[in-house]
Write an enzyme that holds these catalytic residues in place. Structure first.
Site, short mmCIF file in Angstrom:
data_model
loop_
_atom_site.label_atom_id
_atom_site.label_comp_id
_atom_site.label_asym_id
_atom_site.label_seq_id
_atom_site.Cartn_x
_atom_site.Cartn_y
_atom_site.Cartn_z
N ASP A 154 -1.80 11.55 -27.02
CA ASP A 154 -3.22 11.85 -27.25
C ASP A 154 -3.88 10.63 -27.89
OD1 ASP A 154 -5.60 13.16 -27.43
OD2 ASP A 154 -5.00 14.53 -29.03
N ASP A 212 -8.05 11.14 -21.87
CA ASP A 212 -7.46 10.65 -23.12
C ASP A 212 -6.16 11.33 -23.53
OD1 ASP A 212 -8.68 13.07 -23.59
OD2 ASP A 212 -9.51 12.50 -25.53
N GLU A 213 -5.58 12.17 -22.69
CA GLU A 213 -4.32 12.80 -23.07
C GLU A 213 -3.51 13.21 -21.85
OE1 GLU A 213 -4.52 16.75 -24.89
OE2 GLU A 213 -6.63 16.90 -24.30
#
Length: 356
Positions: A9, A103-104
């Site tokens: 993350d 983003d993850e």
């Protein structure tokens, strides 16, 4: 068989990219999003989060929380570019990568490309490479399934990681506060508090019959999760079929004008989620739940894909005024489907057991 799952993350991704590209913003409270009457925060730097600025709140509220807040317009193409570079790093270690957003992502490194027996070391190396090659920090969670890895990635943020070893799972979950269980939101947590469930140990003490009776189908899932049981594999071809958001009101609303006010914020939030996931859709659905819990849906499909909030809101307005409300409203929701994602057959994967 035990898997080795990593959840990576990125730390305050959008805001961190802005600080990377514009060094004068480093150390300052910034919000990516709009500061106008209809603006919504897409991301906030850690400096801004100290003042209660977070994603999905209005720009107006963000400014009240942090008067010195600096607003930056989102640059989604830049975020996608960086996200692609991050995923290239992931693929150096495994092909089993399941992105959740820009983003993850989840990574299954049970059988990895570098032959490393330690998922903990792989996660550390990935984080080091992201920092050295891109100048950004990431946090990671490592455990035997996606549920635990997701929880673990939040533990040592920012720029840290946590491993939950197989032999630690039971004790970890028993001590975990219910509100920290991934998938249990505030409203569900409040209902659990009402039944005396405050920790994983409290949840574990309840029978599956009790949980199903009080929490429906999700009760069976909670019964398994608190025992560390979750067999969902990392799906590299994971396809999002729809995205939506909804709100339940403290007091029922009986006017379309008041509902429009709420829908504006919902659509702004949905638009941000669509752009974050790099998708758009053609079908907009408005969900209305009345005070007697009767639910109604109204949908419209357009000939083009959209993710822009103004386009979606225009469709939602048309759906809202399509017919008169039957009663006062306790919940509204907006979903967009018929997305521009290809439907692919998901592979069947067998994982072998290794030491952590």
């Amino acid at each position: 068989m035990l898997r080795k799952i990593i959840h990576v993350d990125m730390d305050a991704f959008y805001a961190s990219v802005e600080q990377l590209d514009f060094p004068e913003l480093i150390g300052k409270p910034i919000a990516v999003g709009g500061d106008g009457a209809r603006g919504v925060v897409a991301a906030a730097s850690y400096e801004a989060r100290k003042f209660g600025v977070r994603s999905a709140i209005s720009g107006v509220q963000a400014k009240k929380n942090c008067p010195g807040l600096i607003f930056v317009k989102p640059r989604f193409e830049r975020y996608k570019e960086i996200s692609t570079q991050i995923r290239r790093i992931f693929y150096d270690y495994t092909d089993l990568v399941e992105p959740l957003a820009l983003d993850e992502a989840f990574l299954d490194v049970s059988n990895n490309k570098i032959g490393c027996p330690s998922a903990t070391l792989i996660a550390y190396e990935i984080r080091q490479r992201i920092y050295q090659e891109l100048g950004l920090t990431a946090s990671a969670g490592i455990s035997i399934n996606k549920f635990l890895a997701k929880i673990a990635s939040d533990y040592n943020k920012p720029n840290g990681q946590k491993t939950i070893e197989p032999q630690e799972v039971e004790e970890f979950l028993e001590e975990l506060e219910i509100k920290k269980f991934f998938g249990i939101g505030k409203k569900t947590a409040d209902r659990m508090y009402h039944h005396g469930i405050f920790t994983g140990k409290d949840l574990k003490s309840k029978s599956i019959e009790f949980l199903i009776e009080n929490f429906g189908k999700a009760g069976a899932e909670y019964y398994n999760l608190v025992r560390g049981i979750q067999d969902s594999p990392v799906r590299p071809n994971r396809t999002i079929k729809s995205l939506g958001t909804e709100r339940t009101f403290d007091e029922n609303l009986s006017s379309e004008i008041f509902l429009l006010e709420k829908l504006d914020g919902l659509v702004q939030e949905l638009s941000l989620r669509l752009k974050k996931s790099n998708v758009s859709g053609k079908t907009v659905t408005l969900k209305i739940k009345y005070r007697d819990f009767v639910q109604q849906t109204r949908s419209k499909t357009l000939p083009y894909f959209m993710s822009d909030s103004e386009l979606i809101l225009d469709v939602v307005k048309g759906l809202l005024f399509q017919e008169e409300l039957k009663d006062s409203v306790r919940l509204i929701g907006v979903t967009i489907s018929s997305l521009n994602t290809e439907i692919k057959k998901l592979p069947f994967v067998i994982q072998l057991e290794f030491d952590f």
